[in-house]
Design a protein around this motif. Structure first.
Motif, PDB file in Angstrom:
ATOM      1  N   GLY A 269      12.241  13.098  -5.141  1.00  0.00           N
ATOM      2  CA  GLY A 269      12.131  11.640  -4.984  1.00  0.00           C
ATOM      3  C   GLY A 269      11.792  11.252  -3.530  1.00  0.00           C
ATOM      4  O   GLY A 269      11.982  12.038  -2.617  1.00  0.00           O
ATOM      5  N   VAL A 270      11.273   9.993  -3.331  1.00  0.00           N
ATOM      6  CA  VAL A 270      10.909   9.479  -1.980  1.00  0.00           C
ATOM      7  C   VAL A 270      11.757   8.230  -1.718  1.00  0.00           C
ATOM      8  O   VAL A 270      11.866   7.346  -2.578  1.00  0.00           O
ATOM      9  CB  VAL A 270       9.418   9.143  -1.890  1.00  0.00           C
ATOM     10  CG1 VAL A 270       9.097   8.611  -0.497  1.00  0.00           C
ATOM     11  CG2 VAL A 270       8.580  10.362  -2.209  1.00  0.00           C
ATOM     12  N   SER A 271      12.351   8.160  -0.557  1.00  0.00           N
ATOM     13  CA  SER A 271      13.163   6.983  -0.176  1.00  0.00           C
ATOM     14  C   SER A 271      12.808   6.537   1.239  1.00  0.00           C
ATOM     15  O   SER A 271      12.273   7.306   2.024  1.00  0.00           O
ATOM     16  CB  SER A 271      14.652   7.329  -0.278  1.00  0.00           C
ATOM     17  OG  SER A 271      14.979   8.357   0.632  1.00  0.00           O
ATOM     18  N   VAL A 272      13.124   5.263   1.533  1.00  0.00           N
ATOM     19  CA  VAL A 272      12.891   4.709   2.882  1.00  0.00           C
ATOM     20  C   VAL A 272      13.934   5.263   3.813  1.00  0.00           C
ATOM     21  O   VAL A 272      15.145   5.108   3.573  1.00  0.00           O
ATOM     22  CB  VAL A 272      12.950   3.173   2.866  1.00  0.00           C
ATOM     23  CG1 VAL A 272      12.740   2.632   4.273  1.00  0.00           C
ATOM     24  CG2 VAL A 272      11.916   2.609   1.897  1.00  0.00           C
TER      25      VAL A 272
ATOM     26  N   LYS B  48       0.836  -1.208   0.000  1.00  0.00           N
ATOM     27  CA  LYS B  48       0.000   0.000   0.000  1.00  0.00           C
ATOM     28  C   LYS B  48       0.867   1.253   0.000  1.00  0.00           C
ATOM     29  O   LYS B  48       0.588   2.236  -0.720  1.00  0.00           O
ATOM     30  CB  LYS B  48      -0.917  -0.017   1.215  1.00  0.00           C
ATOM     31  CG  LYS B  48      -1.992  -1.091   1.153  1.00  0.00           C
ATOM     32  CD  LYS B  48      -2.857  -1.075   2.415  1.00  0.00           C
ATOM     33  CE  LYS B  48      -3.910  -2.158   2.354  1.00  0.00           C
ATOM     34  NZ  LYS B  48      -4.733  -2.166   3.613  1.00  0.00           N
ATOM     35  N   MET B  49       1.915   1.214   0.870  1.00  0.00           N
ATOM     36  CA  MET B  49       2.801   2.389   0.913  1.00  0.00           C
ATOM     37  C   MET B  49       3.491   2.615  -0.418  1.00  0.00           C
ATOM     38  O   MET B  49       3.640   3.756  -0.897  1.00  0.00           O
ATOM     39  CB  MET B  49       3.838   2.212   2.034  1.00  0.00           C
ATOM     40  CG  MET B  49       3.247   2.382   3.433  1.00  0.00           C
ATOM     41  SD  MET B  49       4.493   2.351   4.734  1.00  0.00           S
ATOM     42  CE  MET B  49       4.853   0.635   4.791  1.00  0.00           C
ATOM     43  N   LYS B  50       3.918   1.559  -1.084  1.00  0.00           N
ATOM     44  CA  LYS B  50       4.576   1.694  -2.386  1.00  0.00           C
ATOM     45  C   LYS B  50       3.609   2.235  -3.431  1.00  0.00           C
ATOM     46  O   LYS B  50       3.998   3.013  -4.333  1.00  0.00           O
ATOM     47  CB  LYS B  50       5.125   0.350  -2.831  1.00  0.00           C
ATOM     48  CG  LYS B  50       6.359  -0.075  -2.045  1.00  0.00           C
ATOM     49  CD  LYS B  50       6.859  -1.440  -2.504  1.00  0.00           C
ATOM     50  CE  LYS B  50       8.092  -1.860  -1.730  1.00  0.00           C
ATOM     51  NZ  LYS B  50       8.591  -3.176  -2.159  1.00  0.00           N
ATOM     52  N   ALA B  51       2.315   1.858  -3.321  1.00  0.00           N
ATOM     53  CA  ALA B  51       1.323   2.385  -4.271  1.00  0.00           C
ATOM     54  C   ALA B  51       1.151   3.885  -4.089  1.00  0.00           C
ATOM     55  O   ALA B  51       1.040   4.653  -5.054  1.00  0.00           O
ATOM     56  CB  ALA B  51      -0.003   1.648  -4.081  1.00  0.00           C
ATOM     57  N   VAL B  52       1.111   4.282  -2.793  1.00  0.00           N
ATOM     58  CA  VAL B  52       0.980   5.712  -2.503  1.00  0.00           C
ATOM     59  C   VAL B  52       2.202   6.457  -3.033  1.00  0.00           C
ATOM     60  O   VAL B  52       2.099   7.558  -3.637  1.00  0.00           O
ATOM     61  CB  VAL B  52       0.809   5.939  -1.002  1.00  0.00           C
ATOM     62  CG1 VAL B  52       0.894   7.435  -0.667  1.00  0.00           C
ATOM     63  CG2 VAL B  52      -0.530   5.360  -0.530  1.00  0.00           C
ATOM     64  N   LEU B  53       3.388   5.871  -2.837  1.00  0.00           N
ATOM     65  CA  LEU B  53       4.623   6.519  -3.315  1.00  0.00           C
ATOM     66  C   LEU B  53       4.645   6.619  -4.835  1.00  0.00           C
ATOM     67  O   LEU B  53       5.079   7.640  -5.419  1.00  0.00           O
ATOM     68  CB  LEU B  53       5.840   5.717  -2.826  1.00  0.00           C
ATOM     69  CG  LEU B  53       6.154   5.828  -1.326  1.00  0.00           C
ATOM     70  CD1 LEU B  53       7.299   4.890  -0.978  1.00  0.00           C
ATOM     71  CD2 LEU B  53       6.509   7.245  -0.962  1.00  0.00           C
TER      72      LEU B  53
ATOM     73  N   GLU C  40       4.447  10.109  -9.531  1.00  0.00           N
ATOM     74  CA  GLU C  40       3.855  10.486 -10.814  1.00  0.00           C
ATOM     75  C   GLU C  40       3.361  11.934 -10.791  1.00  0.00           C
ATOM     76  O   GLU C  40       3.588  12.712 -11.743  1.00  0.00           O
ATOM     77  CB  GLU C  40       2.718   9.529 -11.143  1.00  0.00           C
ATOM     78  CG  GLU C  40       2.058   9.809 -12.488  1.00  0.00           C
ATOM     79  CD  GLU C  40       0.909   8.855 -12.766  1.00  0.00           C
ATOM     80  OE1 GLU C  40       0.239   9.003 -13.780  1.00  0.00           O
ATOM     81  OE2 GLU C  40       0.691   7.909 -11.921  1.00  0.00           O
ATOM     82  N   GLN C  41       2.694  12.315  -9.714  1.00  0.00           N
ATOM     83  CA  GLN C  41       2.177  13.673  -9.584  1.00  0.00           C
ATOM     84  C   GLN C  41       3.341  14.681  -9.516  1.00  0.00           C
ATOM     85  O   GLN C  41       3.294  15.773 -10.130  1.00  0.00           O
ATOM     86  CB  GLN C  41       1.293  13.791  -8.341  1.00  0.00           C
ATOM     87  CG  GLN C  41      -0.019  13.027  -8.463  1.00  0.00           C
ATOM     88  CD  GLN C  41      -0.844  13.094  -7.175  1.00  0.00           C
ATOM     89  OE1 GLN C  41      -0.363  13.581  -6.144  1.00  0.00           O
ATOM     90  NE2 GLN C  41      -2.084  12.619  -7.262  1.00  0.00           N
ATOM     91  N   LEU C  42       4.391  14.319  -8.792  1.00  0.00           N
ATOM     92  CA  LEU C  42       5.552  15.205  -8.680  1.00  0.00           C
ATOM     93  C   LEU C  42       6.197  15.429 -10.048  1.00  0.00           C
ATOM     94  O   LEU C  42       6.651  16.536 -10.399  1.00  0.00           O
ATOM     95  CB  LEU C  42       6.583  14.627  -7.700  1.00  0.00           C
ATOM     96  CG  LEU C  42       6.225  14.716  -6.207  1.00  0.00           C
ATOM     97  CD1 LEU C  42       7.242  13.943  -5.396  1.00  0.00           C
ATOM     98  CD2 LEU C  42       6.200  16.180  -5.766  1.00  0.00           C
ATOM     99  N   GLU C  43       6.262  14.329 -10.828  1.00  0.00           N
ATOM    100  CA  GLU C  43       6.879  14.442 -12.146  1.00  0.00           C
ATOM    101  C   GLU C  43       6.057  15.355 -13.052  1.00  0.00           C
ATOM    102  O   GLU C  43       6.611  16.160 -13.819  1.00  0.00           O
ATOM    103  CB  GLU C  43       7.029  13.055 -12.779  1.00  0.00           C
ATOM    104  CG  GLU C  43       7.829  13.040 -14.072  1.00  0.00           C
ATOM    105  CD  GLU C  43       9.245  13.534 -13.875  1.00  0.00           C
ATOM    106  OE1 GLU C  43       9.832  14.074 -14.831  1.00  0.00           O
ATOM    107  OE2 GLU C  43       9.809  13.382 -12.746  1.00  0.00           O
ATOM    108  N   ARG C  44       4.744  15.270 -12.985  1.00  0.00           N
ATOM    109  CA  ARG C  44       3.907  16.158 -13.783  1.00  0.00           C
ATOM    110  C   ARG C  44       4.097  17.604 -13.352  1.00  0.00           C
ATOM    111  O   ARG C  44       4.160  18.545 -14.185  1.00  0.00           O
ATOM    112  CB  ARG C  44       2.420  15.738 -13.657  1.00  0.00           C
ATOM    113  CG  ARG C  44       2.087  14.468 -14.445  1.00  0.00           C
ATOM    114  CD  ARG C  44       0.589  14.350 -14.652  1.00  0.00           C
ATOM    115  NE  ARG C  44      -0.140  14.229 -13.400  1.00  0.00           N
ATOM    116  CZ  ARG C  44      -0.471  13.110 -12.820  1.00  0.00           C
ATOM    117  NH1 ARG C  44      -0.103  11.958 -13.410  1.00  0.00           N
ATOM    118  NH2 ARG C  44      -1.140  13.093 -11.693  1.00  0.00           N
TER     119      ARG C  44
END
Length: 488
Positions: free
Chosen positions: A452-455, A402-407, A412-416
């Protein structure tokens, strides 16, 4: 047979002898010899007295033996009843211990079976390969525990059971020895002839018969003596009697023990005898002749009575022999009872020792059974915890997905947004770039930043995904456990 001269005169019974008014001297001598020979039957009276005396002694011995035997048998019977009560008490201790032992062993077997079942479950439950390093061989849950404590507990159980079995076997051997002694005692008692009650003894009536026979024989012998005296008197009062008797002696016609001088004095001495009248001599001769005919019957009667007494005596002696046998067998049984009584404290001590040792062993076995149950509960919890781990891994894997789906969506939104920002930046630079110096703001000509998002914390790395069947099996078992807990 009457030998009293005054009793024979002219009675009708003696009419056949009225002609016997005189008897030849030779006949008188023969009557004298026959009378003396008949007196040798005195030996039958002596034997009769011996028989009566022996029977009297036998009666006394029989009475004493019967009384002693009865006393011993009564005492033995009382002691045997006490022994049976002791034996019953010992058997109760043994039976209770045996039943208790079987219950404890059943509980142990049940606990061990449950533990074995749990261990088999652990052995057949393979740890999911996704949870282990990729280069590791497949391992079961059992591979991750040390089962030495189980074997140590089972070894201790075996030792305790062996000691208990040894104590039980020793106690059983003591009981068998006790039973063997009791059986031998009972056999000795039952095989011993029962004493004849005094009121049923055959000796008193037989002794009475013997005494009657002896009394009758004494009377008969007394009659023989009177007949001999009468014969001697007749010879003395007969003319020429001395010479005739002397002639018979010279011809060895007189029996042993009869002498001339002992029967009749010399002619000189005979002159001093009191004379008797012809009538008295006639009556004397008549009685003598009549009694002489009865002499053989009297001697035969003596012999017959002695024979009957001789026949009665073995019956008396046999009864005494039976009494002796009964007393001997009873004393043998009493000796066996004494030995058994001397060993009785040891049998009771064996019972007490077994009861005490069993209580100690029972406590140890129950403690070891509880230890097995605790192990089973622990390893059952271990298996349940593994199911919980599988469920937890599946939950974590789902959360990470679920967390990976949110990420992914945020990326995708950040890239747009970045692309739109880049378009705006380029448009701004084209519009004002010719007028603004580039060093006025260092960021004037820079590109839009890339986000970007990282753990931030690995937390053990990425959670692996598990097979659907594995997770469903763990969920089903967990639900079954919870239903079981609610049912309790």
């Amino acid at each position: 047979m009457s030998y009293d001269g005054s009793a024979a005169s002219s009675s009708p019974d003696n009419s056949e002898h009225e002609e016997e008014t005189d008897i030849p001297i030779a006949t008188l001598i023969q009557h004298l010899v026959d009378a003396k020979k008949a007196l040798s039957s005195i030996g039958t009276l002596w034997r009769a007295n011996e028989i009566v005396s022996e029977a009297q002694t036998a009666l006394g011995e029989s009475v004493i033996l019967t009384a002693r035997t009865g006393f011993l048998r009564t005492g033995i019977s009382q002691q045997v009843r006490l022994l049976e009560k002791v034996r019953s008490g010992i058997q109760i201790v043994y039976d209770d211990g045996q039943a208790d032992f079987e219950n404890v062993i059943k509980n142990l077997d049940d606990a061990d079976d449950r533990l074995k079942k749990t261990m088999n479950t652990l052995r057949t439950t393979m740890v999911a390969s996704a949870l282990r390093p990729s280069d590791e061989k497949p391992r079961s849950l059992l591979d991750f525990i040390d089962d030495n404590s189980i074997e140590a507990t089972r070894s201790a159980l075996k030792d305790t059971i062996d000691l208990t079995q040894s104590a039980r076997s020793s106690f059983a051997s003591s009981i068998r020895t006790f039973d063997t002694s009791r059986s031998a005692l009972k056999t000795a008692i039952s095989s011993a002839p029962a004493p004849t009650p005094s009121h049923s003894s055959p000796i008193p009536p037989l002794l009475h018969d013997l005494r009657n026979h002896a009394a009758e024989m004494a009377l008969l012998l007394e009659s023989l003596t009177s007949h001999f005296d009468l014969c001697a008197k007749a010879v003395k009062h007969t003319e020429g009697g001395f010479l005739a008797l002397k002639a018979a002696a010279s011809n060895n016609q007189l029996p042993a023990g009869v002498t001339v001088s002992g029967v009749i004095p010399s002619p000189a001495a005979s002159s001093h005898l009191s004379p008797i009248s012809p009538e008295e001599r006639t009556a004397m001769v008549r009685v003598l002749a009549a009694d002489a005919t009865e002499l053989p019957a009297v001697v035969q009667d003596l012999d017959l009575r002695l024979q009957e007494m001789e026949a009665i005596l073995p019956h008396i002696l046999h009864h005494v022999a039976v009494a002796r046998s009964a007393y001997s067998a009873t004393t043998t049984a009493f000796t066996m009872l004494e030995r058994l009584a001397a060993a009785l404290p040891a049998y009771i001590a064996a019972s007490t020792s077994f009861a005490s040792s069993w209580q100690d062993a029972k406590s140890a076995l129950n403690a070891q059974a509880e230890e097995l149950s605790n192990m089973q509960r622990f390893y059952h919890g271990y298996h349940a915890s593994y199911d919980g781990l599988v469920i937890e891994v599946a939950r974590r894997h789902g959360a990470e997905r679920k967390m990976k789906a949110v990420l992914a969506k945020a990326t995708e939104q950040l890239e747009r947004l970045r692309e739109a920002d880049t378009v705006e930046r380029n448009a701004f630079r084209r519009e004002v770039g010719a007028f603004l110096p580039s060093d006025l703001w260092g960021g004037l000509v820079g590109d839009a930043p890339r986000w970007g998002v990282s753990v931030l914390e690995e937390g053990g790395g990425s959670t692996p995904g598990l097979e659907r069947g594995l997770v469903e099996g763990s969920l089903a078992r967990e639900r079954e456990r919870k239903r079981g807990m609610r049912g309790e």
